[in-house]
Motif scaffolding. Structure first.
Motif, PDB file in Angstrom:
ATOM      1  N   PRO A   1       7.024   1.199  -5.419  1.00  0.00           N
ATOM      2  CA  PRO A   1       5.825   0.427  -5.764  1.00  0.00           C
ATOM      3  C   PRO A   1       6.197  -0.931  -6.363  1.00  0.00           C
ATOM      4  O   PRO A   1       7.221  -1.064  -7.044  1.00  0.00           O
TER       5      PRO A   1
ATOM      6  N   ASN B   1       0.836  -1.200   0.000  1.00  0.00           N
ATOM      7  CA  ASN B   1       0.000   0.000   0.000  1.00  0.00           C
ATOM      8  C   ASN B   1       0.874   1.256   0.000  1.00  0.00           C
ATOM      9  O   ASN B   1       1.527   1.577   0.992  1.00  0.00           O
ATOM     10  N   GLU B   2       0.843   1.987  -1.110  1.00  0.00           N
ATOM     11  CA  GLU B   2       1.717   3.148  -1.274  1.00  0.00           C
ATOM     12  C   GLU B   2       1.337   4.314  -0.367  1.00  0.00           C
ATOM     13  O   GLU B   2       2.110   5.255  -0.198  1.00  0.00           O
TER      14      GLU B   2
END
Length: 225
Positions: free
Chosen positions: A132, A119-120
């Motif tokens: 990412p 989860n960025e």
């Protein structure tokens, strides 16, 4: 540890009532992990440890700051964040842990985790300066910790949101010796039951602070009292 199907993660930088802590520790979960992405100090880890130590449940400290390591836990998990751009989170902290606590390795108290943070927008992603990842990257990391750099745990961390089920199944298919931990977005009993068929160990964290009763229902075999 190999038999753990479910673990709760408590953040020492978040408040949970003593009644809530008791409910978590007596829920039937297989372990309680203490860890967080920010604001983790020796004092607040110690304060939380004193509250959970009396209960008969395995206790784990996930080490994110060497200055916040409190003695007395059953295990100390040291994460290597595989998709971090910063060597600090991949190797340097692990090196420091071995210098300070290397004798725990023989006692099997110090355990290395291969972490992949997806989860960025998550605090952990930002704090550890991650890049990412694609599905192919994640599968490659799973193969890496299973075969090339064998590690006891591969932890797929979505931090607050649910991962794609088909990808989780594929990751599971890559791991046999390495224990597959999954964390992120587990909010209901049904989600926990579905994930229980795919992963070795699910880790439930954020929902504890939003809806404790929902969190308790994620424990396998939980019966509403």
């Amino acid at each position: 540890m190999k038999q753990w199907k479910h673990a709760f993660k408590l953040d020492p930088n978040k408040h949970l009532s003593e009644e809530g802590i008791q409910a978590i520790c007596e829920s039937g979960t297989d372990a309680v992990i203490v860890g967080g992405s920010d604001g983790v100090t020796f004092d607040n880890v110690w304060d939380l440890f004193e509250k959970i130590e009396p209960y008969n449940v395995p206790l784990v400290l996930e080490v994110s700051d060497m200055e916040a390591v409190v003695p007395g836990f059953d295990y100390y998990f040291v994460p290597s964040v595989l998709n971090s751009k910063d060597k600090t989170w991949v190797l340097d902290m692990q090196h420091q842990a071995m210098k300070m606590y290397g004798d725990m390795v023989e006692e099997q108290l110090l355990v290395s985790e291969g972490y992949c943070i997806v989860n960025e927008e998550a605090k952990a992603f930002l704090k550890t300066n991650c890049f990412p990842v694609t599905d192919e990257d994640i599968l490659a990391y799973a193969r890496l910790v299973e075969h090339l750099f064998p590690l006891p745990i591969f932890y797929l961390e979505y931090s607050g949101r649910m991962g794609e089920k088909e990808l989780i199944r594929k990751v599971s298919g890559e791991l046999s010796r390495t224990q597959f931990f999954y964390g992120g977005g587990i909010q209901t009993k049904e989600e926990a039951e579905e994930l229980g068929e795919m992963v070795d160990t699910m880790v439930v964290g954020n929902i504890i602070y939003d809806d404790l009763e929902a969190a308790l229902r994620t424990v396998p075999g939980h019966k509403k009292g």
